[in-house]
Write a protein that holds these residues in place. Structure first.
Motif, PDB file in Angstrom:
ATOM      1  N   GLU A  80      41.375  41.414  43.674  1.00  0.00           N
ATOM      2  CA  GLU A  80      42.199  41.728  42.680  1.00  0.00           C
ATOM      3  C   GLU A  80      40.926  40.750  41.641  1.00  0.00           C
ATOM      4  OE1 GLU A  80      44.770  41.759  39.752  1.00  0.00           O
ATOM      5  OE2 GLU A  80      45.175  42.193  41.716  1.00  0.00           O
ATOM      6  N   LEU A  81      40.162  40.269  42.511  1.00  0.00           N
ATOM      7  CA  LEU A  81      38.324  39.504  41.451  1.00  0.00           C
ATOM      8  C   LEU A  81      38.196  41.065  40.531  1.00  0.00           C
ATOM      9  CD1 LEU A  81      37.495  37.693  40.176  1.00  0.00           C
ATOM     10  CD2 LEU A  81      35.591  36.687  41.928  1.00  0.00           C
ATOM     11  N   GLN A  82      37.577  41.600  41.969  1.00  0.00           N
ATOM     12  CA  GLN A  82      36.884  42.785  41.837  1.00  0.00           C
ATOM     13  C   GLN A  82      37.149  43.269  40.940  1.00  0.00           C
ATOM     14  OE1 GLN A  82      34.037  42.943  42.715  1.00  0.00           O
ATOM     15  NE2 GLN A  82      34.011  40.818  43.906  1.00  0.00           N
ATOM     16  N   LYS A  83      38.601  43.901  40.975  1.00  0.00           N
ATOM     17  CA  LYS A  83      38.541  45.055  39.599  1.00  0.00           C
ATOM     18  C   LYS A  83      38.845  43.855  38.842  1.00  0.00           C
ATOM     19  CE  LYS A  83      43.108  46.360  42.591  1.00  0.00           C
ATOM     20  NZ  LYS A  83      44.394  46.746  42.895  1.00  0.00           N
ATOM     21  N   ILE A  84      38.803  42.784  38.204  1.00  0.00           N
ATOM     22  CA  ILE A  84      38.719  41.623  36.824  1.00  0.00           C
ATOM     23  C   ILE A  84      37.544  42.489  37.226  1.00  0.00           C
ATOM     24  CG2 ILE A  84      38.750  39.647  35.695  1.00  0.00           C
ATOM     25  CD1 ILE A  84      41.460  39.109  37.445  1.00  0.00           C
ATOM     26  N   ILE A 136      34.807  30.072  24.447  1.00  0.00           N
ATOM     27  CA  ILE A 136      34.073  31.646  24.256  1.00  0.00           C
ATOM     28  C   ILE A 136      34.100  32.037  25.810  1.00  0.00           C
ATOM     29  CG2 ILE A 136      32.930  33.878  22.725  1.00  0.00           C
ATOM     30  CD1 ILE A 136      34.518  32.227  21.061  1.00  0.00           C
ATOM     31  N   TYR A 137      33.116  32.401  25.939  1.00  0.00           N
ATOM     32  CA  TYR A 137      33.096  32.613  27.284  1.00  0.00           C
ATOM     33  C   TYR A 137      34.226  32.589  28.940  1.00  0.00           C
ATOM     34  CZ  TYR A 137      29.287  35.193  25.788  1.00  0.00           C
ATOM     35  OH  TYR A 137      28.347  36.466  25.058  1.00  0.00           O
ATOM     36  N   LYS A 138      34.101  30.959  28.621  1.00  0.00           N
ATOM     37  CA  LYS A 138      34.660  30.685  30.072  1.00  0.00           C
ATOM     38  C   LYS A 138      36.645  30.806  29.383  1.00  0.00           C
ATOM     39  CE  LYS A 138      32.734  26.910  31.470  1.00  0.00           C
ATOM     40  NZ  LYS A 138      32.600  25.618  31.354  1.00  0.00           N
ATOM     41  N   LYS A 142      39.213  34.187  34.710  1.00  0.00           N
ATOM     42  CA  LYS A 142      38.402  33.401  35.582  1.00  0.00           C
ATOM     43  C   LYS A 142      37.203  34.217  36.610  1.00  0.00           C
ATOM     44  CE  LYS A 142      38.765  30.072  39.640  1.00  0.00           C
ATOM     45  NZ  LYS A 142      39.632  29.136  40.020  1.00  0.00           N
ATOM     46  N   GLY A 143      35.792  33.878  36.683  1.00  0.00           N
ATOM     47  CA  GLY A 143      34.735  34.573  37.442  1.00  0.00           C
ATOM     48  C   GLY A 143      34.458  35.319  35.995  1.00  0.00           C
ATOM     49  N   VAL A 144      34.417  35.911  35.158  1.00  0.00           N
ATOM     50  CA  VAL A 144      33.560  36.559  34.359  1.00  0.00           C
ATOM     51  C   VAL A 144      32.030  35.892  33.476  1.00  0.00           C
ATOM     52  CG1 VAL A 144      33.637  37.520  31.964  1.00  0.00           C
ATOM     53  CG2 VAL A 144      35.493  38.289  33.721  1.00  0.00           C
ATOM     54  N   ASP A 146      30.755  33.343  35.626  1.00  0.00           N
ATOM     55  CA  ASP A 146      29.960  32.761  36.354  1.00  0.00           C
ATOM     56  C   ASP A 146      29.063  34.501  36.742  1.00  0.00           C
ATOM     57  OD1 ASP A 146      30.349  30.348  36.654  1.00  0.00           O
ATOM     58  OD2 ASP A 146      31.912  30.992  37.858  1.00  0.00           O
ATOM     59  N   GLU A 147      29.699  35.653  36.701  1.00  0.00           N
ATOM     60  CA  GLU A 147      29.295  36.985  36.989  1.00  0.00           C
ATOM     61  C   GLU A 147      27.645  36.766  35.979  1.00  0.00           C
ATOM     62  OE1 GLU A 147      28.753  40.374  39.716  1.00  0.00           O
ATOM     63  OE2 GLU A 147      29.064  38.482  39.348  1.00  0.00           O
ATOM     64  N   LEU A 148      28.285  37.039  34.627  1.00  0.00           N
ATOM     65  CA  LEU A 148      27.849  37.709  33.963  1.00  0.00           C
ATOM     66  C   LEU A 148      26.436  37.330  34.081  1.00  0.00           C
ATOM     67  CD1 LEU A 148      29.466  37.192  30.697  1.00  0.00           C
ATOM     68  CD2 LEU A 148      28.562  39.304  31.483  1.00  0.00           C
ATOM     69  N   LYS A 149      26.126  35.333  33.740  1.00  0.00           N
ATOM     70  CA  LYS A 149      25.455  34.333  34.499  1.00  0.00           C
ATOM     71  C   LYS A 149      24.468  34.828  35.542  1.00  0.00           C
ATOM     72  CE  LYS A 149      26.575  30.438  32.001  1.00  0.00           C
ATOM     73  NZ  LYS A 149      27.415  29.221  32.702  1.00  0.00           N
ATOM     74  N   ARG A 150      25.016  35.859  36.612  1.00  0.00           N
ATOM     75  CA  ARG A 150      24.702  35.859  37.764  1.00  0.00           C
ATOM     76  C   ARG A 150      23.333  37.122  37.369  1.00  0.00           C
ATOM     77  NH1 ARG A 150      24.481  39.303  41.925  1.00  0.00           N
ATOM     78  NH2 ARG A 150      26.489  40.553  41.935  1.00  0.00           N
TER      79      ARG A 150
END
Length: 214
Positions: A80-84, A136-138, A142-144, A146-150
């Motif tokens: 589900e997280l991967q879909k988001i 804004i970003y948070k 959830k997880g978006v 963190d992935e953007l930063k990564r």
């Protein structure tokens, strides 16, 4: 006419209430009224709550939202997280565009008692970036963030070399980012100072955030 429906309450007894699917309809009426300038000043906070609700529904759906609110929670699986993330994160770096309007920074300066001009805007305190992440970003799923930063490259000093929004998708990521910016700017305009903004933000989003020291 909206008819009541029967449901089984958490105490196991049959009760009557309204179908939760009317929430988006009521919210839409408030948002349309706000867009057309027909709301009273006293109704603006309700409209903000409606916008937050609509964006929440877009993230997890009405059924999941009601389940969470009533205590019927369940763990989201990794798929589900991967879909988001797939819906929000672009595989390619998109061309740069102005995503944060000048009004966003103008309100930040006003609420903090800073003089707003071109020179100060270019040399804005680093805390503004941390505020942008928090308010804004948070607020994206959830997880978006963190992935953007990564996936966004950093220089030798650990600073990102590209704007995070260039990694958001055009059909999902950018529209939701823009909605969050509009909401935050609206809250800012209704606030007297930065402390007042934080209180209003926390009240509307049902969470607790704190100021950052420079």
């Amino acid at each position: 006419m909206i008819n009541k429906v029967e449901f089984k309450g958490m105490n196991g007894k049959n009760q009557q209430g309204y179908d939760a699917n009317i929430l988006p309809l009521v919210s839409d009426l408030y948002l349309q009224a706000r867009a057309s300038g027909d709301l009273l000043k006293s109704q603006y906070e309700t409209a903000l709550k409606c916008e937050i609700l609509v964006r929440s529904l877009a993230k997890i759906g009405i059924t999941a939202l009601v389940d969470e609110a009533t205590g019927y929670q369940y763990d989201r699986e990794k798929e589900e997280l991967q879909k988001i993330l797939k819906g929000y994160i672009s595989e390619e770096l998109l061309p740069w565009q102005q995503r944060f309007p000048h009004e966003y920074y103008k309100q930040i300066f006003r609420l903090n008692g800073w003089e707003y001009n071109v020179s100060n805007l270019k040399l804005k305190p680093s805390v503004v970036g941390r505020w942008t992440n928090t308010y804004i970003y948070k607020q994206l799923p959830k997880g978006v963030l963190d992935e953007l930063k990564r996936i966004t490259p950093k220089d030798k000093d650990g600073k990102h070399t590209e704007h995070l929004h260039r990694r958001l998708t055009e059909d999902t990521g950018h529209p939701n980012l823009n909605n969050q910016i509009v909401t935050v700017v609206t809250i800012m305009k209704l606030s007297k100072n930065w402390k007042d903004f934080i209180k209003k933000f926390n009240d509307l989003f049902g969470q607790t955030t704190f100021d950052f020291k420079q």
